[in-house]
Design a protein around this motif. Sequence first.
Motif, short mmCIF file in Angstrom:
data_model
loop_
_atom_site.label_atom_id
_atom_site.label_comp_id
_atom_site.label_asym_id
_atom_site.label_seq_id
_atom_site.Cartn_x
_atom_site.Cartn_y
_atom_site.Cartn_z
N SER A 164 96.60 12.44 11.71
CA SER A 164 95.42 13.28 11.11
C SER A 164 94.13 12.94 11.58
CB SER A 164 95.90 12.72 9.47
OG SER A 164 95.25 11.88 8.97
N LEU A 165 93.01 14.06 11.46
CA LEU A 165 91.80 13.92 11.67
C LEU A 165 91.06 13.09 10.73
CD1 LEU A 165 89.96 15.33 13.42
CD2 LEU A 165 88.87 16.59 11.29
N ALA A 166 90.19 11.87 11.43
CA ALA A 166 89.80 10.26 10.73
C ALA A 166 88.81 10.92 10.37
CB ALA A 166 89.58 9.54 11.72
N ASP A 167 88.20 10.12 9.46
CA ASP A 167 87.58 10.53 8.54
C ASP A 167 85.25 10.57 8.97
OD1 ASP A 167 88.28 11.11 6.26
OD2 ASP A 167 87.83 8.88 5.44
N GLY A 168 85.28 11.60 8.96
CA GLY A 168 83.56 11.29 9.65
C GLY A 168 83.82 12.85 11.15
N TYR A 169 85.25 13.04 11.24
CA TYR A 169 85.00 13.99 12.72
C TYR A 169 85.20 15.29 12.40
CZ TYR A 169 85.22 9.81 15.76
OH TYR A 169 85.15 8.25 16.21
N SER A 170 84.88 16.27 12.97
CA SER A 170 85.06 17.87 12.53
C SER A 170 86.34 18.46 13.17
CB SER A 170 84.00 18.46 13.28
OG SER A 170 83.90 18.74 14.60
N ASN A 171 87.18 19.44 13.11
CA ASN A 171 88.17 20.27 12.75
C ASN A 171 87.85 20.74 14.82
OD1 ASN A 171 89.07 19.64 11.42
ND2 ASN A 171 88.21 22.22 10.46
N GLY A 172 86.82 20.79 14.95
CA GLY A 172 86.70 21.03 16.63
C GLY A 172 86.34 19.88 17.20
N THR A 173 85.90 18.62 16.74
CA THR A 173 86.04 16.99 17.64
C THR A 173 87.14 16.86 17.86
OG1 THR A 173 83.95 16.82 16.88
CG2 THR A 173 85.22 14.67 17.81
N GLY A 174 88.95 17.22 16.93
CA GLY A 174 89.97 16.70 16.99
C GLY A 174 90.48 17.85 17.76
N LEU A 175 90.46 19.09 17.97
CA LEU A 175 90.68 19.64 18.88
C LEU A 175 90.62 19.58 20.15
CD1 LEU A 175 93.25 22.34 18.37
CD2 LEU A 175 90.40 23.40 18.55
N ALA A 176 88.94 19.01 20.31
CA ALA A 176 88.64 19.01 21.97
C ALA A 176 89.26 17.63 21.96
CB ALA A 176 86.86 18.57 21.18
N ALA A 177 89.43 16.11 20.91
CA ALA A 177 90.05 15.67 21.30
C ALA A 177 91.49 15.54 22.21
CB ALA A 177 90.16 14.12 20.30
N GLU A 178 92.15 17.10 21.43
CA GLU A 178 93.47 16.78 21.52
C GLU A 178 93.92 17.69 22.67
OE1 GLU A 178 96.77 16.26 20.39
OE2 GLU A 178 94.71 13.52 19.47
N ILE A 179 92.31 18.82 23.66
CA ILE A 179 93.11 19.17 24.35
C ILE A 179 92.54 18.18 25.23
CG2 ILE A 179 91.33 20.80 25.93
CD1 ILE A 179 91.74 21.89 22.70
#
Length: 286
Positions: free
Chosen positions: A159-174
């Motif tokens: 799951s996405l950690a607190d303090g990070y946006s969906n865009g940041t999480g998506l970019a990290a996975e990409i």
Amino acid sequence: MAKDNEGHQGGYGAKDYQDPPPAPLIDAEELGQWSFYRAIIAEFVATLLFLYVTVLTVIGYKSQTDAANGGDGCGGVGILGIAWAFGGMIFILVYCTAGISGGHINPAVTFGLFLARKVSLVRTILYIAAQCLGAICGCGLVKAFQNSYYDRYGGGANSLADGYSNGTGLAAEIIGTFVLVYTVFSATDPKRSARDSHVPVLAPLPIGFAVFMVHLATIPITGTGINPARSFGAAVIYNKDKPWDDHWIFWVGPFIGAAIAALYHQYILRAAAVKALGSFRSSSHT
């Protein structure tokens, strides 16, 4: 693939090389071959073992560092140990299954190889189904053996950690999946094997290291998915709202990253588009 011919180039033994033909989109013949079903079983078992060991490692670390449960905040294997667990298991399992199924153990890897025409559509679909089912069973075993700790420590779910946006999480996975799939293409490139035959390369090693390095970078952001089956299996067994709310990131991100890696390797590094254009021009002049 054409038979290799020994030659000499740059002081080393070299081999002539010809690109293998692309896999057919639908290969009806493989449905009647035992090797096809053996490969599917290998993907299922490998993904089961992968999730079993890695999720146990995550839950064990959290239980050892839980101060409320008498744990030591500086104890356990730490993020470094978790990253080693994921990378080490991929190294082991790819080594064990590469000669049977190709050692994908990841729907994103399978999808990238499909885009590069390395596997058929039927094999792609059944591999992904086997990987997801294996992941569910692997996490189910963890819950069965660690029932008291499983839900308390998050079940290893992404799951996405607190303090990070969906865009940041998506970019990290990409980006993380791009690193992994690009490494897979490079480590298993048959042209590289023919050209650099004097340099022995154990393909599972760089692939395992890629998984290790990506985990070091992205565990604090998403817990590191880069493998939709890993995220799906944990989400199914843990079955809480937060992992399901963020779950789309762990499918969309890895598939985009895999697609970019496939296109980059095939059409830029291997210049498939230029080769295709050259073949078209040659045929038009004959």
